[in-house]
Design a protein around this motif. Structure first.
Motif, PDB file in Angstrom:
ATOM      1  N   ASN A  23       0.597  -1.183   0.012  1.00 16.72           N
ATOM      2  CA  ASN A  23       0.056  -0.083   0.161  1.00 16.72           C
ATOM      3  C   ASN A  23       0.692   1.339  -0.354  1.00 16.72           C
ATOM      4  N   MET A  24       0.712   1.849  -1.081  1.00 15.78           N
ATOM      5  CA  MET A  24       1.789   3.381  -1.514  1.00 15.78           C
ATOM      6  C   MET A  24       0.957   4.338  -1.423  1.00 15.78           C
ATOM      7  N   SER A  25       1.598   5.506  -0.760  1.00 10.96           N
ATOM      8  CA  SER A  25       1.466   6.888  -0.925  1.00 10.96           C
ATOM      9  C   SER A  25       2.030   7.587  -1.533  1.00 10.96           C
ATOM     10  N   VAL A  26       2.161   8.670  -2.366  1.00  7.16           N
ATOM     11  CA  VAL A  26       2.791   9.554  -2.878  1.00  7.16           C
ATOM     12  C   VAL A  26       2.595  10.798  -2.735  1.00  7.16           C
ATOM     13  N   ILE A  27       3.151  12.056  -1.971  1.00 10.39           N
ATOM     14  CA  ILE A  27       2.898  13.268  -1.798  1.00 10.39           C
ATOM     15  C   ILE A  27       4.199  14.254  -2.658  1.00 10.39           C
ATOM     16  N   ALA A  28       3.254  14.634  -3.447  1.00 11.45           N
ATOM     17  CA  ALA A  28       4.797  15.357  -4.143  1.00 11.45           C
ATOM     18  C   ALA A  28       4.308  17.111  -2.964  1.00 11.45           C
ATOM     19  N   THR A  29       5.640  17.379  -2.943  1.00 11.16           N
ATOM     20  CA  THR A  29       5.680  18.601  -2.015  1.00 11.16           C
ATOM     21  C   THR A  29       7.026  19.209  -3.129  1.00 11.16           C
ATOM     22  N   PRO A  30       7.204  20.718  -2.359  1.00 13.55           N
ATOM     23  CA  PRO A  30       7.936  21.048  -3.268  1.00 13.55           C
ATOM     24  C   PRO A  30       9.632  20.379  -2.605  1.00 13.55           C
ATOM     25  N   ALA A  31      10.377  20.772  -2.908  1.00 11.68           N
ATOM     26  CA  ALA A  31      11.715  20.561  -2.553  1.00 11.68           C
ATOM     27  C   ALA A  31      12.634  21.150  -1.116  1.00 11.68           C
ATOM     28  N   ARG A  32      12.297  20.789   0.052  1.00 14.41           N
ATOM     29  CA  ARG A  32      13.130  21.417   0.750  1.00 14.41           C
ATOM     30  C   ARG A  32      14.543  22.075   1.195  1.00 14.41           C
ATOM     31  N   ASN A  33      15.284  21.755   0.273  1.00 15.70           N
ATOM     32  CA  ASN A  33      17.143  22.177  -0.024  1.00 15.70           C
ATOM     33  C   ASN A  33      17.018  22.819  -1.844  1.00 15.70           C
ATOM     34  N   LYS A  34      16.493  23.467  -2.024  1.00 21.77           N
ATOM     35  CA  LYS A  34      17.018  24.524  -3.082  1.00 21.77           C
ATOM     36  C   LYS A  34      18.369  23.992  -3.646  1.00 21.77           C
ATOM     37  N   ILE A  35      18.470  23.892  -4.758  1.00 23.93           N
ATOM     38  CA  ILE A  35      20.164  23.539  -5.204  1.00 23.93           C
ATOM     39  C   ILE A  35      20.229  24.713  -5.989  1.00 23.93           C
TER      40      ILE A  35
END
Length: 69
Positions: A23-35
């Protein structure tokens, strides 16, 4: 006939009990650390070079591939 049917039902039962369910779920969020832009340029360059090596090698050596001895 009955032996084959028994084999299939036993195999299905084993697979149902042994096989893992995921059982998988994906949560798309912005990156925590920008490169940085430099790191982004280096990564993109490495990917483009990596994808292009084999086609370029083939194009450079196409005469050798066509040459038949």
């Amino acid at each position: 006939m009955f032996a084959v049917r028994k084999l299939f039902t036993a195999n299905a039962q084993v697979l149902k009990n042994v096989a893992q369910t995921r059982n998988m779920s994906v949560i798309a969020t912005p990156a925590r650390n920008k490169i940085t832009k430099g790191e982004m340029f280096a990564l993109i360059s490495a990917m483009v070079v990596g994808w292009s090596i084999v086609p370029c090698w083939v194009l450079v050596n196409i005469k050798n591939y066509r040459h038949k001895e």
